[in-house]
Motif scaffolding. Structure first.
Motif, PDB file in Angstrom:
ATOM      1  N   PRO A 278       0.813  -1.233   0.000  1.00 12.26           N
ATOM      2  CA  PRO A 278       0.000   0.000   0.000  1.00 12.26           C
ATOM      3  C   PRO A 278       0.837   1.268   0.000  1.00 12.26           C
ATOM      4  O   PRO A 278       0.445   2.266  -0.581  1.00 12.26           O
ATOM      5  N   THR A 279       2.001   1.248   0.660  1.00 11.21           N
ATOM      6  CA  THR A 279       2.868   2.428   0.647  1.00 11.21           C
ATOM      7  C   THR A 279       3.734   2.507  -0.605  1.00 11.21           C
ATOM      8  O   THR A 279       4.448   3.487  -0.795  1.00 11.21           O
ATOM      9  N   GLN A 280       3.684   1.456  -1.451  1.00 10.60           N
ATOM     10  CA  GLN A 280       4.440   1.379  -2.704  1.00 10.60           C
ATOM     11  C   GLN A 280       5.951   1.493  -2.472  1.00 10.60           C
ATOM     12  O   GLN A 280       6.694   1.975  -3.312  1.00 10.60           O
ATOM     13  N   ARG A 281       6.402   0.990  -1.302  1.00  6.71           N
ATOM     14  CA  ARG A 281       7.837   0.972  -1.021  1.00  6.71           C
ATOM     15  C   ARG A 281       8.475  -0.356  -1.383  1.00  6.71           C
ATOM     16  O   ARG A 281       9.694  -0.445  -1.460  1.00  6.71           O
ATOM     17  N   SER A 282       7.699  -1.372  -1.558  1.00  6.95           N
ATOM     18  CA  SER A 282       8.257  -2.683  -1.909  1.00  6.95           C
ATOM     19  C   SER A 282       7.297  -3.402  -2.842  1.00  6.95           C
ATOM     20  O   SER A 282       6.082  -3.146  -2.830  1.00  6.95           O
ATOM     21  N   THR A 283       7.863  -4.300  -3.627  1.00  6.77           N
ATOM     22  CA  THR A 283       7.112  -5.094  -4.600  1.00  6.77           C
ATOM     23  C   THR A 283       7.460  -6.559  -4.406  1.00  6.77           C
ATOM     24  O   THR A 283       8.623  -6.904  -4.231  1.00  6.77           O
ATOM     25  N   CYS A 284       6.446  -7.413  -4.436  1.00  9.77           N
ATOM     26  CA  CYS A 284       6.629  -8.859  -4.300  1.00  9.77           C
ATOM     27  C   CYS A 284       6.367  -9.516  -5.646  1.00  9.77           C
ATOM     28  O   CYS A 284       5.355  -9.213  -6.307  1.00  9.77           O
ATOM     29  N   ILE A 285       7.266 -10.418  -6.061  1.00 11.42           N
ATOM     30  CA  ILE A 285       7.183 -11.091  -7.366  1.00 11.42           C
ATOM     31  C   ILE A 285       7.149 -12.591  -7.134  1.00 11.42           C
ATOM     32  O   ILE A 285       7.964 -13.124  -6.384  1.00 11.42           O
ATOM     33  N   ALA A 286       6.213 -13.276  -7.779  1.00 13.31           N
ATOM     34  CA  ALA A 286       6.125 -14.735  -7.744  1.00 13.31           C
ATOM     35  C   ALA A 286       6.487 -15.279  -9.122  1.00 13.31           C
ATOM     36  O   ALA A 286       6.002 -14.774 -10.140  1.00 13.31           O
ATOM     37  N   LEU A 287       7.347 -16.311  -9.148  1.00 17.40           N
ATOM     38  CA  LEU A 287       7.816 -16.895 -10.405  1.00 17.40           C
ATOM     39  C   LEU A 287       7.171 -18.252 -10.641  1.00 17.40           C
ATOM     40  O   LEU A 287       6.549 -18.843  -9.751  1.00 17.40           O
ATOM     41  N   GLU A 288       7.360 -18.735 -11.858  1.00 17.01           N
ATOM     42  CA  GLU A 288       6.768 -20.005 -12.259  1.00 17.01           C
ATOM     43  C   GLU A 288       7.398 -21.192 -11.536  1.00 17.01           C
ATOM     44  O   GLU A 288       6.755 -22.217 -11.343  1.00 17.01           O
ATOM     45  N   ASN A 289       8.654 -21.045 -11.096  1.00 16.68           N
ATOM     46  CA  ASN A 289       9.348 -22.135 -10.413  1.00 16.68           C
ATOM     47  C   ASN A 289       9.145 -22.112  -8.900  1.00 16.68           C
ATOM     48  O   ASN A 289      10.003 -22.541  -8.142  1.00 16.68           O
ATOM     49  N   SER A 290       8.016 -21.535  -8.448  1.00 16.08           N
ATOM     50  CA  SER A 290       7.612 -21.554  -7.026  1.00 16.08           C
ATOM     51  C   SER A 290       8.563 -20.762  -6.138  1.00 16.08           C
ATOM     52  O   SER A 290       8.714 -21.070  -4.967  1.00 16.08           O
ATOM     53  N   GLN A 291       9.210 -19.731  -6.677  1.00 16.34           N
ATOM     54  CA  GLN A 291      10.086 -18.863  -5.886  1.00 16.34           C
ATOM     55  C   GLN A 291       9.473 -17.471  -5.812  1.00 16.34           C
ATOM     56  O   GLN A 291       8.777 -17.035  -6.739  1.00 16.34           O
ATOM     57  N   MET A 292       9.750 -16.758  -4.680  1.00 17.15           N
ATOM     58  CA  MET A 292       9.227 -15.407  -4.480  1.00 17.15           C
ATOM     59  C   MET A 292      10.374 -14.468  -4.111  1.00 17.15           C
ATOM     60  O   MET A 292      11.262 -14.831  -3.334  1.00 17.15           O
ATOM     61  N   TYR A 293      10.334 -13.244  -4.693  1.00 17.96           N
ATOM     62  CA  TYR A 293      11.364 -12.246  -4.464  1.00 17.96           C
ATOM     63  C   TYR A 293      10.704 -10.909  -4.123  1.00 17.96           C
ATOM     64  O   TYR A 293       9.527 -10.679  -4.423  1.00 17.96           O
ATOM     65  N   THR A 294      11.503 -10.013  -3.498  1.00 14.44           N
ATOM     66  CA  THR A 294      11.040  -8.667  -3.173  1.00 14.44           C
ATOM     67  C   THR A 294      12.001  -7.645  -3.768  1.00 14.44           C
ATOM     68  O   THR A 294      13.194  -7.916  -3.941  1.00 14.44           O
ATOM     69  N   LEU A 295      11.444  -6.454  -4.053  1.00  8.99           N
ATOM     70  CA  LEU A 295      12.216  -5.354  -4.618  1.00  8.99           C
ATOM     71  C   LEU A 295      11.736  -4.073  -3.956  1.00  8.99           C
ATOM     72  O   LEU A 295      10.538  -3.796  -3.925  1.00  8.99           O
ATOM     73  N   THR A 296      12.681  -3.282  -3.390  1.00 10.91           N
ATOM     74  CA  THR A 296      12.327  -2.008  -2.777  1.00 10.91           C
ATOM     75  C   THR A 296      12.405  -0.909  -3.822  1.00 10.91           C
ATOM     76  O   THR A 296      13.253  -0.936  -4.722  1.00 10.91           O
ATOM     77  N   SER A 297      11.513   0.074  -3.685  1.00 10.30           N
ATOM     78  CA  SER A 297      11.476   1.168  -4.663  1.00 10.30           C
ATOM     79  C   SER A 297      12.746   2.003  -4.597  1.00 10.30           C
ATOM     80  O   SER A 297      13.180   2.575  -5.576  1.00 10.30           O
ATOM     81  N   PHE A 298      13.386   2.071  -3.404  1.00 15.91           N
ATOM     82  CA  PHE A 298      14.638   2.825  -3.291  1.00 15.91           C
ATOM     83  C   PHE A 298      15.711   2.220  -4.178  1.00 15.91           C
ATOM     84  O   PHE A 298      16.407   2.917  -4.910  1.00 15.91           O
ATOM     85  N   ASN A 299      15.829   0.885  -4.144  1.00 11.76           N
ATOM     86  CA  ASN A 299      16.821   0.226  -4.999  1.00 11.76           C
ATOM     87  C   ASN A 299      16.495   0.431  -6.474  1.00 11.76           C
ATOM     88  O   ASN A 299      17.375   0.625  -7.292  1.00 11.76           O
ATOM     89  N   ALA A 300      15.217   0.380  -6.806  1.00 12.82           N
ATOM     90  CA  ALA A 300      14.828   0.529  -8.208  1.00 12.82           C
ATOM     91  C   ALA A 300      15.126   1.930  -8.719  1.00 12.82           C
ATOM     92  O   ALA A 300      15.438   2.125  -9.894  1.00 12.82           O
TER      93      ALA A 300
END
Length: 961
Positions: free
Chosen positions: A84-106
């Motif tokens: 909701p604060t749009q500070r981080s993003t969660c990504i789910a992949l086809e191989n059952s793995q999940m990653y996060t990305l912070t907007s600061f890094n982006a």
């Protein structure tokens, strides 16, 4: 690979992604900064942003950045989610793995350097093929069909290392030290070193499809199963051991287990064989077992050479002396893996094909079994830690499970043992360290650049904020004027609403009062009628209740009498039947002793009679049951009539309640209307409060505007002052620039001087190297002279050996003198006492020499061998001595001739004046010289590491001669 932009169900724009051939899998819109994220089938995240953020109607979206989620493997993005604060993003992949990305890094980092953080530990997303555990470190390694090798820390429950390969790894083995891995691939067997963050290949072995590999407990050997053969290799040389290769199976080997002392291997295969074979040239089979048609999946051996195996079936086979023990231990389901604890081996674990793990107490004298469920598919591997505190299992569903082994008896035994701390050493190469240092310096420079960029961005943002502040103040003033006008109109509407409300309130109160009086009269009349009906029903209910009770009492009395009669008849018949049975049993016993055949017939007859009696009395019991059921039916009918009357009464009560609820509802309606009136009054009060608050806000805003104008005047004055200060500062900057240019010229001159100095340093280094070479030559010459001096000492030792024998000493000295110089003989008279003392000393020394020779003979054999080897080495050295003899002889001749001449001249001058005291002094000097020479001989013998005696010296003298 297309992204379509719609607004109000109409297509506005069509945009293409980088990977046009791969489909777009998901899109997520970010409402704050008017952008959206696109996930593609190639595992990339693309960010599209609006060019003009202020204009909400603009549709000029453009791709700004592109991120690769997973560098090692390409997997499609299946889902995206933004916080909701749009500070981080969660990504789910086809191989059952999940990653996060912070907007600061982006926003800050380069997309090439971006590394997505995993949301939790990255596990396998396919079947796990193999697993093994390290003995000296808390590490577990797993390999799976996802073509990855993963090293886990089971104390911290974290993933330490992961590496992907082009081919699927089939098996793995962990060295006890934690520094090496052996992994089986479809085309070869590979040996790896475990570095700090990588796996480095060391050696490849030409073995295909190795499904099972194991290190020995000591780590000096490892065994690999290729089809029906078991190859054994040395760990540190990677050389095969043909004398240890096992060819006992006729089909594929499924399991390998090393014995506790690493002298034998327990193996099981698909051919139904289980072997315990000793390694070496004999390859003796200590224990073996064969079960036809069974495919064994796992086998192991205990310290007392018992074997345990599991295969297709639900039994654990215990094998002792080439045969299974009876009874076999029966499992619950079809079993797949077994594991036993370390010495003294108190625990035994079993896994089945449904993902369950069973714990047994070992040995199996009293079976204690507990089952636990964890996996969703068959357990493929299982092992236990070196301290017997943890159990590890992997399954075909791709999960790795860590189990805590909890047992009071087991824990108390383990706590008494000495705890060896885990090894913390890590293998790192020199090239990796250098790369780390280079990367660290690059990152530090990049951080400095980013700090400068951020400072410039912050200044730009501050200027933008000042501009936005001016715009917002102007907008706020316009809105303030509009709200003033609305406030005046609202005051007029309020006065009109108050008048209308008072009139409607009076009319409503009058109508509600009339309606309430009418409803009250109706309720009272209906209530009287209901009370009358209730009293009549109550009287009827009491009469029916009395009749029902009387009838039930009579029926219960009749039923009691009938049951007592039937019980008495049944008891008498039962006693008669028992008497008959006892009599028949006595007859049967007598006949049994006489005739066996009649015994069987009598038993049949008695059984038939008993069955007939049982059937007879069961029929009577059924009749009694029917009568009781009939009475129960009549009782039920009476209960139904009673229930119907009761239901009727309840209905009457419910009608009464409905009337009461209706009256309560009307009262609630009246109270609701009153609350509505109160609410409207509260709204009027709130409107008055809001009006007063708006007036205060207007007043505060006017004051703030005045303060802002004052602040503006102050800022204008400060800007003028700053402009006045900027002009001299600019002059100073120009001066500093000129100074910088001057310093640059000076720096260039110094660089040129440094170049000249470096050339001079190189020349000096060359001279220094030449000097060092000359010093080395001088050192070699000095060492050569020292060797020559040692040779001179050896010749002196030959003379010293016979110094206590005057005749021999005279012969040796004359021989040397004849060889090197001419000496004039001189006669010296010695006193009788001196000669007697000299003879006594000579006899004492001869005795000591005889004693030493006797002791020498005892150890002569042992010393002779050492002397022979040393003499062989001395022969080589003597050959070199002969080469240098010419130079040494010249030196000796000169030194001896000078000494002899000086001695002869002194002896001729003082020949006549020698007295007895002088002779005593000469003897004393000779003794001291003898002692000094003995000490030098002992020191020389200690340096050489041998004992110098008369025999060795004479041999050396002969060699020199």
């Amino acid at each position: 690979g297309k992204v379509l932009l719609f607004q109000n169900f109409s297509l506005l724009k069509e945009m293409s992604t980088t990977s046009d051939l791969m489909p777009v899998t998901c899109i997520k819109v970010c409402s704050r900064d008017k952008s959206f994220l696109v996930g593609t089938g190639s595992g990339k995240i693309e960010v599209f942003q609006r060019q003009h953020k202020d204009d909400e109607l603009a549709n000029d979206f453009k791709k700004q950045k592109e991120f690769v989620v997973q560098q090692e493997q390409t997997a499609a993005v299946t889902s995206l989610s933004v916080s909701p604060t749009q500070r981080s993003t969660c990504i789910a992949l086809e191989n059952s793995q999940m990653y996060t990305l912070t907007s600061f890094n982006a926003d800050v980092l380069n997309p090439r350097d971006m590394k997505f953080q995993p949301l939790g530990e990255l596990g396998h997303h396919a079947t796990i093929n193999g697993m093994d555990i390290c003995q000296r470190k808390p590490l577990v390694v797993t390999v799976g069909q996802d073509k990855s090798v993963r090293v886990w820390d089971y104390m911290t429950k974290t993933l330490e290392n992961v590496k992907y390969f082009a081919e699927e790894p089939l098996s793995v083995a962990f060295h006890p030290s934690g520094f090496h891995l052996v992994i089986g691939f479809p085309d070869k067997l590979r040996f790896f070193n475990i570095l700090m963050d990588d796996l480095r290949p060391v050696r490849d072995f030409p073995l295909r499809n190795v499904r099972e590999v194991r290190f020995s407990n000591g780590g000096n050997l490892f065994a690999a199963a290729q089809n029906s053969l078991i190859h054994v290799f040395e760990t540190f040389t990677c050389k095969p051991r043909p004398d240890m290769m096992l060819k006992c199976h006729s089909s594929k080997v499924a399991s390998i287990y090393w014995s506790e002392d690493d002298e034998s291997i327990c193996s099981a295969g698909a051919d139904g064989h289980v072997f315990l074979t000793k390694l070496g040239e004999s390859r003796e089979q200590v224990n073996n077992y064969f079960l036809k048609g069974v495919h064994f999946t796992c086998a192991l051996s205990s310290y007392d050479e018992k074997m345990y195996a599991v295969g297709k079936g639900s039994k654990i086979v215990e094998i002792i002396d080439q045969s299974p023990t009876s009874p076999e231990i029966d499992g619950k389901k079809e079993l797949s893996q077994i594991c036993i604890g370390h010495r003294p081996q108190r625990m035994f674990f079993v896994a089945d094909m449904e993902g369950n793990v069973w714990s047994y107490k070992y040995p199996f004298a009293a079976i204690y079994c507990v089952g636990y469920s964890c996996h969703a598919d068959a357990v493929s591997k299982m092992c236990i830690s070196s301290d017997d505190k943890y159990l590890f299992t992997v399954s075909r569903d791709g999960t790795l499970a860590f189990w805590d082994i909890i047992s009071p008896e087991f824990r108390s035994r383990k706590e008494t043992k000495e705890v060896i701390p885990w090894s913390e050493e890590v293998m790192v190469t020199k090239s990796d360290l250098e790369e780390k240092h280079v990367i660290m310096h690059q990152l530090q420079s990049r951080v400095k650049i980013l700090i400068l960029q951020n400072d410039s961005k912050l200044r730009q943002h501050e200027m933008q904020y000042q501009k936005n502040l001016k715009d917002s103040t102007q907008k706020f003033q316009l809105k303030l004027e509009e709200q003033k006008n609305e406030y005046e109109s609202l005051r007029e509407e309020k006065a009109d609403m108050q008048v209308d409300f008072q009139e409607s309130e009076k009319r409503f109160f009058k109508e509600s009062k009339e309606e309430f009086d009418r409803i009250d009269m109706q309720d009272q009349n209906s209530l009287l009628e209901q009370i009358k009906m209730y009293n009549d029903a109550e009287n009827e209910y009491q009469e029916a209740k009395l009749q029902h009770r009387n009838r039930i009492r009579t029926m219960e009395k009749e039923h009691r009498e009938a049951t007592l009669m039937s019980k008495r008849i049944h008891r008498e018949a039962k006693n008669k039947a028992i008497e008959k049975v006892n009599k028949a049993v006595e007859d049967r016993d007598t006949v049994m002793r006489q005739f066996k055949e009649t015994k069987r017939q009598l038993e049949l007859d008695t059984d038939l009679e008993i069955e007939q009696l049982v059937r007879k009395y069961e029929a009577k019991l059924n009749l009694e049951r029917d009568s009781t059921l009939r009475l129960k039916g009549e009782n039920g009918i009476m209960k139904k009539r009673f229930a119907s009357l009761k239901k009727h009464i309840i209905e009457q009560i419910e009608q009464k309640k409905e009337i009461e609820e209706e009256s309560l509802r009307l009262e609630d309606k009246v109270s609701g209307l009153q609350e509505e009136i109160a609410r409207l009054k509260r709204q009027i009060k709130k409107m008055d409060q809001t009006i007063s608050e708006r007036e205060t806000q207007i007043y505060d805003l006017k004051k703030s505007i005045q303060e802002l104008e004052k602040h503006k005047y102050v800022l204008d004055y400060s800007i003028k002052q700053q402009n006045l200060q900027i002009e001299p500062r600019e002059k100073e900057i120009a001066q500093m620039k000129a100074k910088v240019l001057r310093l640059d010229g000076e720096l260039e001159r110094r660089h040129s001087e440094n170049g000249k100095l470096e050339d001079e340093i190189k020349m000096l280094k060359k001279k220094l190297s030449n000097k060092q070479k000359e010093d080395q030559q001088r050192g070699r010459r000095l060492r050569r002279l020292q060797i020559e001096l040692e040779q001179i000492k050896k010749y002196i030792q030959v003379v010293v050996e016979v110094i206590q024998h005057p005749a021999k000493l005279d012969e040796e000295v004359t021989r040397i003198c004849e060889r090197y110089a001419t000496i004039n003989k001189s006669t010296v008279k010695v006193a009788d006492k001196v000669q007697s003392e000299y003879k006594e000393q000579e006899t004492h020394l001869r005795k000591t020499v005889k004693e030493l020779k006797r002791k020498l003979r005892i150890g002569s054999e042992q010393r002779r061998k050492n002397v022979v080897t040393i003499m062989k080495e001395n022969m080589d050295l003597l050959k070199e001595i002969k080469v240098l003899r010419a130079n040494l002889e010249k030196l000796r001749l000169r030194s001896l001739s000078k000494e002899v001449v000086s001695v002869s001249s002194k002896s001729q001058a003082k020949n006549s004046s020698y007295s007895q005291n002088e002779a005593a002094k000469i003897v004393e000097l000779q003794r001291r010289q003898i002692e000094n020479l003995r000490q030098e001989i002992q020191l020389a013998s200690v340096r050489l590491g041998i004992t110098v005696n008369a025999g060795t010296v004479s041999k050396a003298r002969a060699e020199i001669a």
